[in-house]
Motif scaffolding. Sequence first.
Motif, PDB file in Angstrom:
ATOM      1  N   ALA A  59       0.812  -1.209   0.000  1.00  0.00           N
ATOM      2  CA  ALA A  59       0.000   0.000   0.000  1.00  0.00           C
ATOM      3  C   ALA A  59       0.849   1.263   0.000  1.00  0.00           C
ATOM      4  O   ALA A  59       0.527   2.247  -0.677  1.00  0.00           O
ATOM      5  N   GLU A  60       1.954   1.252   0.760  1.00  0.00           N
ATOM      6  CA  GLU A  60       2.753   2.458   0.963  1.00  0.00           C
ATOM      7  C   GLU A  60       3.845   2.653  -0.091  1.00  0.00           C
ATOM      8  O   GLU A  60       4.213   3.788  -0.417  1.00  0.00           O
ATOM      9  N   ARG A  61       4.413   1.552  -0.588  1.00  0.00           N
ATOM     10  CA  ARG A  61       5.509   1.619  -1.554  1.00  0.00           C
ATOM     11  C   ARG A  61       5.254   0.617  -2.688  1.00  0.00           C
ATOM     12  O   ARG A  61       5.999  -0.341  -2.857  1.00  0.00           O
ATOM     13  N   PRO A  62       4.196   0.834  -3.470  1.00  0.00           N
ATOM     14  CA  PRO A  62       3.826  -0.151  -4.487  1.00  0.00           C
ATOM     15  C   PRO A  62       4.880  -0.353  -5.569  1.00  0.00           C
ATOM     16  O   PRO A  62       4.905  -1.395  -6.227  1.00  0.00           O
ATOM     17  N   GLY A  63       5.768   0.595  -5.750  1.00  0.00           N
ATOM     18  CA  GLY A  63       6.802   0.455  -6.772  1.00  0.00           C
ATOM     19  C   GLY A  63       8.059  -0.240  -6.298  1.00  0.00           C
ATOM     20  O   GLY A  63       8.954  -0.530  -7.101  1.00  0.00           O
ATOM     21  N   ASP A  64       8.144  -0.537  -4.993  1.00  0.00           N
ATOM     22  CA  ASP A  64       9.335  -1.168  -4.441  1.00  0.00           C
ATOM     23  C   ASP A  64       9.196  -2.683  -4.438  1.00  0.00           C
ATOM     24  O   ASP A  64       8.103  -3.225  -4.242  1.00  0.00           O
ATOM     25  N   VAL A  65      10.305  -3.374  -4.626  1.00  0.00           N
ATOM     26  CA  VAL A  65      10.362  -4.831  -4.502  1.00  0.00           C
ATOM     27  C   VAL A  65      10.366  -5.186  -3.017  1.00  0.00           C
ATOM     28  O   VAL A  65      10.868  -4.440  -2.182  1.00  0.00           O
ATOM     29  N   VAL A  66       9.790  -6.343  -2.677  1.00  0.00           N
ATOM     30  CA  VAL A  66       9.869  -6.871  -1.321  1.00  0.00           C
ATOM     31  C   VAL A  66      10.505  -8.245  -1.389  1.00  0.00           C
ATOM     32  O   VAL A  66      10.062  -9.111  -2.149  1.00  0.00           O
ATOM     33  N   ALA A  67      11.537  -8.451  -0.596  1.00  0.00           N
ATOM     34  CA  ALA A  67      12.213  -9.741  -0.513  1.00  0.00           C
ATOM     35  C   ALA A  67      12.200 -10.183   0.940  1.00  0.00           C
ATOM     36  O   ALA A  67      12.717  -9.481   1.808  1.00  0.00           O
ATOM     37  N   GLU A  70      10.466 -15.755   4.155  1.00  0.00           N
ATOM     38  CA  GLU A  70       9.456 -16.805   4.035  1.00  0.00           C
ATOM     39  C   GLU A  70       8.730 -16.808   2.698  1.00  0.00           C
ATOM     40  O   GLU A  70       8.308 -17.862   2.228  1.00  0.00           O
ATOM     41  N   ARG A  71       8.549 -15.661   2.065  1.00  0.00           N
ATOM     42  CA  ARG A  71       7.765 -15.578   0.832  1.00  0.00           C
ATOM     43  C   ARG A  71       8.614 -15.328  -0.412  1.00  0.00           C
ATOM     44  O   ARG A  71       8.085 -15.288  -1.521  1.00  0.00           O
ATOM     45  N   GLY A  72       9.923 -15.149  -0.239  1.00  0.00           N
ATOM     46  CA  GLY A  72      10.803 -15.035  -1.390  1.00  0.00           C
ATOM     47  C   GLY A  72      10.977 -13.626  -1.902  1.00  0.00           C
ATOM     48  O   GLY A  72      10.527 -12.653  -1.317  1.00  0.00           O
ATOM     49  N   GLY A  73      11.643 -13.527  -3.030  1.00  0.00           N
ATOM     50  CA  GLY A  73      11.980 -12.248  -3.635  1.00  0.00           C
ATOM     51  C   GLY A  73      13.465 -11.976  -3.517  1.00  0.00           C
ATOM     52  O   GLY A  73      14.149 -12.561  -2.674  1.00  0.00           O
ATOM     53  N   THR A  74      13.958 -11.075  -4.371  1.00  0.00           N
ATOM     54  CA  THR A  74      15.389 -10.787  -4.424  1.00  0.00           C
ATOM     55  C   THR A  74      15.616  -9.290  -4.545  1.00  0.00           C
ATOM     56  O   THR A  74      14.922  -8.610  -5.304  1.00  0.00           O
ATOM     57  N   ALA A  75      16.596  -8.794  -3.801  1.00  0.00           N
ATOM     58  CA  ALA A  75      17.023  -7.405  -3.948  1.00  0.00           C
ATOM     59  C   ALA A  75      18.062  -7.341  -5.051  1.00  0.00           C
ATOM     60  O   ALA A  75      19.140  -7.911  -4.927  1.00  0.00           O
ATOM     61  N   GLY A  76      17.735  -6.684  -6.146  1.00  0.00           N
ATOM     62  CA  GLY A  76      18.636  -6.632  -7.279  1.00  0.00           C
ATOM     63  C   GLY A  76      19.668  -5.527  -7.168  1.00  0.00           C
ATOM     64  O   GLY A  76      19.723  -4.789  -6.180  1.00  0.00           O
ATOM     65  N   ALA A  77      20.483  -5.409  -8.194  1.00  0.00           N
ATOM     66  CA  ALA A  77      21.540  -4.400  -8.222  1.00  0.00           C
ATOM     67  C   ALA A  77      21.001  -3.008  -8.548  1.00  0.00           C
ATOM     68  O   ALA A  77      21.714  -2.018  -8.381  1.00  0.00           O
ATOM     69  N   THR A 102      12.877  -8.719  14.668  1.00  0.00           N
ATOM     70  CA  THR A 102      12.456  -8.499  13.287  1.00  0.00           C
ATOM     71  C   THR A 102      13.464  -7.566  12.626  1.00  0.00           C
ATOM     72  O   THR A 102      13.823  -6.530  13.199  1.00  0.00           O
ATOM     73  N   LEU A 103      13.933  -7.963  11.440  1.00  0.00           N
ATOM     74  CA  LEU A 103      14.933  -7.184  10.711  1.00  0.00           C
ATOM     75  C   LEU A 103      14.309  -6.621   9.439  1.00  0.00           C
ATOM     76  O   LEU A 103      13.724  -7.369   8.644  1.00  0.00           O
ATOM     77  N   ILE A 104      14.462  -5.330   9.243  1.00  0.00           N
ATOM     78  CA  ILE A 104      13.883  -4.639   8.084  1.00  0.00           C
ATOM     79  C   ILE A 104      14.968  -3.765   7.475  1.00  0.00           C
ATOM     80  O   ILE A 104      15.596  -2.968   8.180  1.00  0.00           O
ATOM     81  N   ALA A 105      15.197  -3.917   6.188  1.00  0.00           N
ATOM     82  CA  ALA A 105      16.190  -3.081   5.509  1.00  0.00           C
ATOM     83  C   ALA A 105      15.623  -2.576   4.195  1.00  0.00           C
ATOM     84  O   ALA A 105      14.867  -3.282   3.517  1.00  0.00           O
ATOM     85  N   LEU A 106      16.000  -1.374   3.847  1.00  0.00           N
ATOM     86  CA  LEU A 106      15.749  -0.849   2.507  1.00  0.00           C
ATOM     87  C   LEU A 106      17.071  -0.881   1.757  1.00  0.00           C
ATOM     88  O   LEU A 106      18.070  -0.294   2.210  1.00  0.00           O
ATOM     89  N   VAL A 107      17.083  -1.589   0.638  1.00  0.00           N
ATOM     90  CA  VAL A 107      18.271  -1.700  -0.206  1.00  0.00           C
ATOM     91  C   VAL A 107      18.024  -0.893  -1.476  1.00  0.00           C
ATOM     92  O   VAL A 107      17.010  -1.084  -2.145  1.00  0.00           O
ATOM     93  N   GLU A 108      18.943   0.001  -1.779  1.00  0.00           N
ATOM     94  CA  GLU A 108      18.810   0.856  -2.965  1.00  0.00           C
ATOM     95  C   GLU A 108      20.009   0.624  -3.880  1.00  0.00           C
ATOM     96  O   GLU A 108      21.158   0.802  -3.461  1.00  0.00           O
ATOM     97  N   ASP A 109      19.718   0.181  -5.094  1.00  0.00           N
ATOM     98  CA  ASP A 109      20.768  -0.115  -6.076  1.00  0.00           C
ATOM     99  C   ASP A 109      21.842  -1.038  -5.498  1.00  0.00           C
ATOM    100  O   ASP A 109      23.049  -0.840  -5.703  1.00  0.00           O
ATOM    101  N   GLY A 110      21.395  -2.034  -4.752  1.00  0.00           N
ATOM    102  CA  GLY A 110      22.289  -3.055  -4.232  1.00  0.00           C
ATOM    103  C   GLY A 110      22.954  -2.744  -2.905  1.00  0.00           C
ATOM    104  O   GLY A 110      23.704  -3.584  -2.394  1.00  0.00           O
ATOM    105  N   THR A 111      22.691  -1.578  -2.328  1.00  0.00           N
ATOM    106  CA  THR A 111      23.326  -1.172  -1.073  1.00  0.00           C
ATOM    107  C   THR A 111      22.271  -0.887  -0.007  1.00  0.00           C
ATOM    108  O   THR A 111      21.352  -0.098  -0.256  1.00  0.00           O
ATOM    109  N   PRO A 112      22.387  -1.486   1.179  1.00  0.00           N
ATOM    110  CA  PRO A 112      21.451  -1.154   2.254  1.00  0.00           C
ATOM    111  C   PRO A 112      21.587   0.306   2.675  1.00  0.00           C
ATOM    112  O   PRO A 112      22.700   0.782   2.933  1.00  0.00           O
ATOM    113  N   VAL A 113      20.469   1.028   2.728  1.00  0.00           N
ATOM    114  CA  VAL A 113      20.495   2.441   3.082  1.00  0.00           C
ATOM    115  C   VAL A 113      19.663   2.751   4.318  1.00  0.00           C
ATOM    116  O   VAL A 113      19.830   3.815   4.930  1.00  0.00           O
TER     117      VAL A 113
END
Length: 260
Positions: A59-67, A70-77, A102-113
């Motif tokens: 709902a909040e970040r529909p354009g972002d990937v989620v990895a 348990e449910r999968g997904g990959t943070a790309g470059a 609980t661990l939550i990270a935002l990765v931008e262009d392959g780097t955690p920010v």
Amino acid sequence: MPGYANDLTLATRLADAADAITTARFRALDLTFERKPDRTPVTDADTAVEDALRGVLSAERPGDVVAGEERGGTAGAEGRAWVIDPIDGTKNFLRGVPVWATLIALVEDGTPVVGMISAPLLGRRWWAASGDGAFSRDSAGERRLSVSGVSSLEDAYLSTTDLNSWTQYHSRERYLALTEACWENRGLGDFWHYCLVAEGALDVAAEAIVNPWDVAAAQVLVTEAGGRFSDLKGEARFDGGNALATNGHLHDAALAILQG
């Protein structure tokens, strides 16, 4: 905090939502779990947290990937990806040991920010955003974090997660050589020893095997606290399959021993 203020606010909301679920399910008599193909456990709380966080992010970040674990997904470059470990320390969670988060990270262009680590049963939360430093909050209040100034391994405090993992995935002999070079060692493990490196309570944390969701938040936390984070080849990445976090002063010396 240029650039990531809104993302950090969202990460805080995600952590609050996760804590509400995990604290309600901790030591619940009807808690259920299964074993994944790698024999690691997954509880109904793990999946409930990840599903809840995915719902908020959709709902909040529909354009972002989620990895997520348990449910999968990959943070790309390229692009933005939220990397989630709903419960880091599930074995502790299952056994009634209160050291999990609980661990939550935002990765931008392959780097955690952005990194957010919430351990509600410890009453602790740690967070960081690129360029703005690392922080924690506990019963004593909020404080900015800084790694230790220890400059010699013989004075260093070291931690890993599981000694046996070094036999299978890297080298038990190399890790034992590191313990012998250090002043003291413990097996505090999982998210916690990275947080303690960022706080300056530990000087070195090393793991022979990690997944991206285990350490994406830890990488930005440690580096924003003034330390170094890499894989065991020395590359500053969270997806190298293993990890070394230090106060920076000890990084090259620890790498040299682990690499043999």
